[in-house]
Write a protein that holds these residues in place. Structure first.
Motif, short mmCIF file in Angstrom:
data_model
loop_
_atom_site.label_atom_id
_atom_site.label_comp_id
_atom_site.label_asym_id
_atom_site.label_seq_id
_atom_site.Cartn_x
_atom_site.Cartn_y
_atom_site.Cartn_z
N UNK A 1 0.85 -1.20 0.00
CA UNK A 1 0.00 0.00 0.00
C UNK A 1 0.88 1.24 0.00
N UNK A 2 0.57 2.14 -0.92
CA UNK A 2 1.28 3.42 -1.03
C UNK A 2 0.22 4.52 -0.96
N UNK A 3 0.17 5.21 0.15
CA UNK A 3 -0.87 6.21 0.34
C UNK A 3 -2.23 5.54 0.36
N UNK A 4 -3.12 5.97 -0.53
CA UNK A 4 -4.46 5.38 -0.61
C UNK A 4 -4.54 4.33 -1.72
N UNK A 5 -3.41 3.94 -2.27
CA UNK A 5 -3.38 3.03 -3.42
C UNK A 5 -2.76 1.70 -3.01
N UNK A 6 -3.44 0.62 -3.37
CA UNK A 6 -2.84 -0.70 -3.23
C UNK A 6 -1.97 -0.98 -4.44
N UNK A 7 -0.82 -1.58 -4.22
CA UNK A 7 0.14 -1.75 -5.31
C UNK A 7 0.80 -3.12 -5.24
N UNK B 1 10.10 0.26 -13.67
CA UNK B 1 8.87 0.67 -13.00
C UNK B 1 9.21 1.22 -11.63
N UNK B 2 8.33 2.02 -11.10
CA UNK B 2 8.47 2.51 -9.72
C UNK B 2 7.16 3.18 -9.31
N UNK C 1 0.41 13.43 -4.40
CA UNK C 1 -0.29 12.17 -4.56
C UNK C 1 0.66 11.06 -4.99
N UNK C 2 0.07 9.92 -5.28
CA UNK C 2 0.88 8.77 -5.69
C UNK C 2 1.29 8.93 -7.14
N UNK D 1 9.01 16.94 -6.80
CA UNK D 1 9.23 18.37 -7.04
C UNK D 1 8.25 18.97 -8.04
N UNK D 2 7.67 18.15 -8.90
CA UNK D 2 6.83 18.67 -9.97
C UNK D 2 5.46 18.00 -9.92
N UNK D 3 4.45 18.84 -9.83
CA UNK D 3 3.08 18.31 -9.74
C UNK D 3 2.53 17.94 -11.11
#
Length: 221
Positions: free
Chosen positions: A121-127, A145-146, A153-154, A185-187
């Motif tokens: 789980x990364x934040x609100x995302x299952x991965x 991949x990463x 956000x994710x 750094x960049x949205x």
């Protein structure tokens, strides 16, 4: 195939017993040391040479007048010489095996450095992630991949580098290194993609990798 040398010796002994010593079959033992060298170390191979020579002499001694006949002596010498070569082959095989183990360990460490394990789980995302190199027999390649959690956000990336081998690995390292820094750094995703492109220009020398048309196809989300 560790059982092959034992099968060869057993076949020779069975043939000797079946023929009752009327025909010489001890020449079959000449091929045992190379079989042992394929699966055993130098000591085991040397022991097999001694055993085969002993069996050959014993079988010749059982037939009166055969022990010191020229063709039997030639057989002893041939078995000994083949045995010496087999021991050397066994040494070389173990040396190559150790080198391969070290190379695989380095490749595995490189893979773990480039393609880090993805937490469930990364934040609100299952991965989840799974990777297999496209080139058989290798642990690392040109796929990447990463996934990471950022203030925006994710963020995730999945891509493929044109080419294979170390050239592709160098490009993978540049892209992933740039993503792990720039994603925080960049949205805006197009801007992030531009930063990754810049990372390739700065960190991958096309003349060094020998591919003037180097590029990476990637999805950033």
């Amino acid at each position: 195939m560790w059982w092959l040398p034992f099968a060869a010796v057993g076949l020779d002994l069975i043939s000797e017993a079946a023929l009752g010593g009327r025909e010489p079959v001890s020449f079959l033992l000449t091929g045992v040391p190379p079989l042992v060298a394929a699966t055993r170390g130098p000591r085991g191979t040397a022991v097999s040479v001694v055993v085969c020579l002993g069996l050959q002499m014993l079988m010749a001694w059982r037939r009166p007048g055969h022990f010191d006949e020229p063709h039997h002596v030639a057989l002893y010498v041939a078995t000994f010489l083949i045995g010496v070569v087999s021991v050397l082959l066994s040494v070389q095989r173990e040396r190559a095996q150790r080198h391969l183990i070290r190379a695989n360990s380095v490749a595995e460490a490189l893979q773990r450095t480039l393609l880090r394990p993805v937490p469930p789980r990364i934040g609100h995302v299952r991965a989840a992630a799974f990777y297999t190199a496209g080139e058989g027999g290798t642990l690392v390649g040109g796929d990447l991949y990463d996934v990471c959690e950022t203030p925006f956000g994710v963020r995730a990336i999945i891509g493929d580098v044109r080419g294979k081998g170390l050239d592709a690995v160098q490009a993978v390292a540049a892209v992933l290194g740039g993503f792990r820094v720039s994603a925080h750094e960049w949205e805006d995703l197009p801007v992030l993609a531009d930063r990754l492109d810049l990372s390739i220009d700065r960190n991958v020398t096309r003349t060094t990798v020998g591919d003037p048309e180097l590029f990476v196809t990637a999805l950033v989300l």
